[in-house]
Write a protein that holds these residues in place. Structure first.
Motif, PDB file in Angstrom:
ATOM      1  N   GLY A 295      10.257  36.926  62.987  1.00 45.02           N
ATOM      2  CA  GLY A 295      10.831  36.152  61.824  1.00 45.02           C
ATOM      3  C   GLY A 295      12.076  36.305  61.135  1.00 45.02           C
TER       4      GLY A 295
ATOM      5  N   GLU B 183      12.322  30.088  67.358  1.00 41.53           N
ATOM      6  CA  GLU B 183      11.937  28.975  66.996  1.00 41.53           C
ATOM      7  C   GLU B 183      11.762  27.870  68.020  1.00 41.53           C
ATOM      8  OE1 GLU B 183      13.843  28.195  62.386  1.00 41.53           O
ATOM      9  OE2 GLU B 183      15.226  28.699  64.058  1.00 41.53           O
TER      10      GLU B 183
ATOM     11  N   SER C  65       9.459  26.956  71.087  1.00 42.62           N
ATOM     12  CA  SER C  65       8.169  27.098  71.304  1.00 42.62           C
ATOM     13  C   SER C  65       7.797  27.465  72.952  1.00 42.62           C
ATOM     14  CB  SER C  65       7.122  25.764  71.161  1.00 42.62           C
ATOM     15  OG  SER C  65       7.734  24.654  71.548  1.00 42.62           O
TER      16      SER C  65
ATOM     17  N   GLU D 146       4.524  40.576  50.345  1.00 39.93           N
ATOM     18  CA  GLU D 146       5.552  40.554  51.279  1.00 39.93           C
ATOM     19  C   GLU D 146       6.759  41.432  50.841  1.00 39.93           C
ATOM     20  OE1 GLU D 146       8.027  37.100  53.539  1.00 39.93           O
ATOM     21  OE2 GLU D 146       6.026  37.031  53.431  1.00 39.93           O
TER      22      GLU D 146
ATOM     23  N   ASN E 158      14.718  33.862  56.747  1.00 40.65           N
ATOM     24  CA  ASN E 158      13.658  34.015  57.589  1.00 40.65           C
ATOM     25  C   ASN E 158      13.385  32.704  58.375  1.00 40.65           C
ATOM     26  OD1 ASN E 158      13.119  36.511  56.486  1.00 40.65           O
ATOM     27  ND2 ASN E 158      11.827  35.823  54.682  1.00 40.65           N
ATOM     28  N   ARG E 159      12.786  33.080  59.525  1.00 39.42           N
ATOM     29  CA  ARG E 159      12.444  31.919  60.361  1.00 39.42           C
ATOM     30  C   ARG E 159      11.202  31.887  60.959  1.00 39.42           C
ATOM     31  NH1 ARG E 159      16.444  31.861  65.405  1.00 39.42           N
ATOM     32  NH2 ARG E 159      16.026  34.050  65.191  1.00 39.42           N
ATOM     33  N   ASP E 160      10.429  30.841  61.184  1.00 45.09           N
ATOM     34  CA  ASP E 160       9.168  30.760  61.803  1.00 45.09           C
ATOM     35  C   ASP E 160       9.361  31.156  63.296  1.00 45.09           C
ATOM     36  OD1 ASP E 160       8.128  29.434  59.509  1.00 45.09           O
ATOM     37  OD2 ASP E 160       8.458  27.442  60.053  1.00 45.09           O
ATOM     38  N   GLN E 161       8.337  31.907  63.768  1.00 43.92           N
ATOM     39  CA  GLN E 161       8.439  32.366  65.096  1.00 43.92           C
ATOM     40  C   GLN E 161       6.982  31.645  65.712  1.00 43.92           C
ATOM     41  OE1 GLN E 161       9.320  36.355  65.693  1.00 43.92           O
ATOM     42  NE2 GLN E 161       8.632  36.418  67.661  1.00 43.92           N
ATOM     43  N   VAL E 162       7.728  30.969  66.770  1.00 42.02           N
ATOM     44  CA  VAL E 162       6.767  30.106  67.485  1.00 42.02           C
ATOM     45  C   VAL E 162       6.967  30.252  68.747  1.00 42.02           C
ATOM     46  CG1 VAL E 162       6.461  28.254  65.678  1.00 42.02           C
ATOM     47  CG2 VAL E 162       8.228  27.832  67.484  1.00 42.02           C
TER      48      VAL E 162
END
Length: 214
Positions: free
Chosen positions: A11, A39, A41, A117, A137-141
């Motif tokens: 993330g 990010e 997928s 957090e 922060n980044r969404d981890q997909v």
């Protein structure tokens, strides 16, 4: 002059290292800070590895530093390129064939119940830096969480585990046990919490560069 390759955690982003980078440069070293394609997928370990290799280019005398979940990627680079030293920083130490999603149960991680957090990840980090963190922060997909770690054995490269004594996400006792179980080593220790590159960048730069001394 060494080239420090700094691999962020889950993330995260290159921003996680922004205070450490100038410290290493001021000590006469080159620094590479790739952004893993978390990010995407369709991205997995192969894409993570290639992203780092592309960022390194033709640089040599590599010191690869994997922070937290970045410790799953860092050894992959040491398997592909000559690496002087591998440093696992407050790491998730993988083992051959392990799926990252299984790491938590496999290591007996019990979580950090009752902590926010901010307390888990940013204890000891200055408030103004914590305030900036959410924007980076980044969404981890990406897909690697369900993929077996691809190495058959740990790469034949000098490896150091460096933990932070005040880490509230991966407590020091837990990290000592995992390092012993998985690498047969006792970790080095430094002041700070899980995000030690944000809380103690100068001290961390001193420690990393000291590893290069004869």
């Amino acid at each position: 002059m060494a080239t420090f390759v700094l691999i962020h955690g889950g993330g995260g982003s290159a921003w996680d290292w922004h205070l450490l980078v100038p410290e290493l440069i001021s000590r006469g070293h080159d620094v590479v800070v790739p952004e893993l394609p978390i990010e995407d997928s369709s991205a997995g370990f192969a894409e993570f590895c290639q992203t780092v290799l592309d960022a390194i280019g033709d640089r040599s005398d590599l010191v690869v530093v994997g922070h937290s979940y970045g410790a799953f990627t860092a050894p992959l680079i040491a398997d592909k390129r000559p690496v002087r030293l591998l440093v696992l920083l407050t790491p998730m130490v993988p083992k051959p064939g392990e799926r990252p999603g299984d790491w938590w149960a496999n290591t007996g991680y019990h979580g950090t119940e009752g902590l926010s957090e901010e307390q888990q990840f940013y204890n000891g980090v200055p408030a103004d830096i914590v305030a900036e963190a959410a924007a980076h922060n980044r969404d981890q997909v990406s897909t690697e969480g369900n993929d077996p770690w691809p190495l058959d054995a740990w790469p034949d490269v000098p490896t150091t585990v460096l933990i932070a004594r005040e880490d509230q996400f991966f407590p020091a006792d837990f990290q000592r046990r995992v390092a012993a179980d998985r690498l047969g080593t006792a970790p080095d220790e430094t002041d700070g919490g899980h995000s030690v590159a944000l809380s103690h960048p100068k001290q961390l730069a001193d420690r990393l560069t000291a590893y290069l001394l004869p």
